[in-house]
Write an enzyme that holds these catalytic residues in place. Sequence first.
Site, short mmCIF file in Angstrom:
data_model
loop_
_atom_site.label_atom_id
_atom_site.label_comp_id
_atom_site.label_asym_id
_atom_site.label_seq_id
_atom_site.Cartn_x
_atom_site.Cartn_y
_atom_site.Cartn_z
N ALA A 1 0.81 -1.22 0.00
CA ALA A 1 0.00 0.00 0.00
C ALA A 1 0.85 1.27 0.00
CB ALA A 1 -0.94 0.00 1.21
N CYS A 2 2.14 1.14 0.16
CA CYS A 2 3.05 2.29 0.28
C CYS A 2 3.56 2.73 -1.09
CB CYS A 2 4.22 1.89 1.18
SG CYS A 2 5.60 3.04 1.20
#
Length: 119
Positions: free
Chosen positions: A8-9
């Site tokens: 998700a980064c």
Amino acid sequence: MEIWINPACSKCRSAISLMDAEGASYTVRRYLEQPPTVQELEAVLDRLSLEPWDITRTGEPAAAELGVGDWPRDGEHRARWLEALATRPELIQRPIITADDGSAVVGRTPEAVRSVLGS
């Protein structure tokens, strides 16, 4: 070479894209699903020449919950920091790239990623 990521980064995705563009051979470790042990953290920190508080995401809700902002940053309290990172991996700064030559970086910038790719 191994890269610790949170999918998700955006910084992790950027690092992976750069590594792919450079043709790097690597394995991905989704460290939230496969948290590092205290021993693995110690080895990575040694390669990074950093301390656990240097790779702690102190702005995370878990950091506030644990109160890490008030923890002493010294050798006497190092084990406490390591245990927190091992049990709450969301606190670990990302991505961390460990190269086969023994070097390692927190790959938050293209320059940092390139430093372990040799380009």
